[in-house]
Scaffold this motif. Structure first.
Motif, PDB file in Angstrom:
ATOM      1  N   UNK A  94       7.800  -1.816  15.954  1.00 13.50           N
ATOM      2  CA  UNK A  94       7.009  -2.897  15.335  1.00 13.50           C
ATOM      3  C   UNK A  94       7.935  -3.898  14.663  1.00 13.50           C
ATOM      4  N   UNK A  95       7.640  -5.178  14.831  1.00 19.67           N
ATOM      5  CA  UNK A  95       8.516  -6.241  14.321  1.00 19.67           C
ATOM      6  C   UNK A  95       8.012  -6.897  13.039  1.00 19.67           C
ATOM      7  N   UNK A  96       6.725  -6.739  12.744  1.00 16.67           N
ATOM      8  CA  UNK A  96       6.203  -7.376  11.537  1.00 16.67           C
ATOM      9  C   UNK A  96       5.074  -6.552  10.947  1.00 16.67           C
ATOM     10  N   UNK A  97       4.611  -6.974   9.786  1.00 19.66           N
ATOM     11  CA  UNK A  97       3.507  -6.305   9.125  1.00 19.66           C
ATOM     12  C   UNK A  97       3.888  -5.615   7.836  1.00 19.66           C
ATOM     13  N   UNK A  98       5.170  -5.433   7.624  1.00 23.72           N
ATOM     14  CA  UNK A  98       5.635  -4.862   6.367  1.00 23.72           C
ATOM     15  C   UNK A  98       5.020  -3.513   6.045  1.00 23.72           C
ATOM     16  N   UNK A  99       4.818  -3.302   4.753  1.00 23.21           N
ATOM     17  CA  UNK A  99       4.324  -2.017   4.263  1.00 23.21           C
ATOM     18  C   UNK A  99       2.931  -1.689   4.764  1.00 23.21           C
ATOM     19  N   UNK A 100       2.068  -2.671   4.930  1.00 24.70           N
ATOM     20  CA  UNK A 100       0.699  -2.414   5.388  1.00 24.70           C
ATOM     21  C   UNK A 100       0.708  -1.741   6.761  1.00 24.70           C
ATOM     22  N   UNK A 101       1.497  -2.259   7.676  1.00 25.80           N
ATOM     23  CA  UNK A 101       1.590  -1.686   9.021  1.00 25.80           C
ATOM     24  C   UNK A 101       2.228  -0.299   8.960  1.00 25.80           C
ATOM     25  N   UNK A 102       3.248  -0.136   8.141  1.00 35.70           N
ATOM     26  CA  UNK A 102       3.884   1.182   8.001  1.00 35.70           C
ATOM     27  C   UNK A 102       2.888   2.208   7.473  1.00 35.70           C
ATOM     28  N   UNK A 103       2.092   1.825   6.501  1.00 40.72           N
ATOM     29  CA  UNK A 103       1.084   2.737   5.956  1.00 40.72           C
ATOM     30  C   UNK A 103       0.062   3.104   7.033  1.00 40.72           C
ATOM     31  N   UNK A 104      -0.373   2.121   7.809  1.00 41.86           N
ATOM     32  CA  UNK A 104      -1.320   2.401   8.888  1.00 41.86           C
ATOM     33  C   UNK A 104      -0.760   3.393   9.895  1.00 41.86           C
ATOM     34  N   UNK A 105       0.464   3.155  10.352  1.00 39.21           N
ATOM     35  CA  UNK A 105       1.093   4.077  11.306  1.00 39.21           C
ATOM     36  C   UNK A 105       1.321   5.457  10.685  1.00 39.21           C
ATOM     37  N   UNK A 106       1.715   5.497   9.413  1.00 39.80           N
ATOM     38  CA  UNK A 106       1.963   6.778   8.746  1.00 39.80           C
ATOM     39  C   UNK A 106       0.674   7.584   8.605  1.00 39.80           C
ATOM     40  N   UNK A 107      -0.430   6.929   8.290  1.00 37.74           N
ATOM     41  CA  UNK A 107      -1.714   7.628   8.195  1.00 37.74           C
ATOM     42  C   UNK A 107      -2.116   8.219   9.548  1.00 37.74           C
ATOM     43  N   UNK A 108      -1.937   7.449  10.600  1.00 37.45           N
ATOM     44  CA  UNK A 108      -2.262   7.943  11.945  1.00 37.45           C
ATOM     45  C   UNK A 108      -1.381   9.145  12.281  1.00 37.45           C
TER      46      UNK A 108
END
Length: 166
Positions: A94-108
């Motif tokens: 993933x190239x963008x999205x910062x912490x929000x995207x990381x949290x989403x992927x981590x929850x999954x």
């Protein structure tokens, strides 16, 4: 950090402190809650908590909403593991999205691992939260499933709403 700043930044990866902490927290809370449900809740006997939510322990041999019920357990373990690896690859690239995207992927990822542990240990997933409307049952789920629901919502929010505004 503001959302505008976060959207342009690369998300912390799966091996980052944020990623590992969320994955570990989801797996630990999920496994502890399932162990308590197994120890304290009679199988298929409900305890009402709210007008729409009850504690009701079942063993789900399928996947979401009991889809694929009766499929070979090894196939479900392999499929879950493969999907989890794909999610990790998408997260790592993933190239963008910062912490929000990381949290989403981590929850999954944490939710998938939590349910995968059950499948490997028991051949089924322990579900114990029953959502219903009166006598009409909607579904029985667990805390890993909650993470598996919130994670994609966060990703959809970023990629379908935030990115469109940019």
């Amino acid at each position: 950090m503001t959302e505008t700043t976060q959207t342009g930044t690369r998300p912390p990866g799966p091996l980052s402190a944020l990623g590992l902490a969320i994955i570990a927290a989801v797996v630990i809370v999920d496994q502890i809650s399932k162990a308590i449900a197994e120890a304290r809740l009679d199988y298929q006997h409900g305890i009402e908590l709210l007008p729409i939510l009850a504690l009701y322990r079942v063993h789900n041999t399928g996947v979401a909403f009991s889809f694929a019920h009766g499929f070979d357990s090894l196939l479900l373990v392999g499929g879950t593991a493969l999907i989890t690896l794909v999610v990790l690859w998408l997260w790592a690239t993933a190239r963008d999205g910062g912490r929000l995207v990381a949290i989403g992927f981590a929850l999954i990822t944490g939710g998938a691992i939590g349910n995968l542990i059950d499948r490997v240990r028991f051949g089924h997933v322990v579900d114990f939260l029953y959502l219903h409307l009166g006598d009409r049952g909607l579904f029985v789920f667990n805390l890993a499933d909650v993470a598996l629901t919130i994670g994609p919502i966060l990703l959809a929010w970023h990629y379908l709403v935030v990115e469109r505004k940019r």
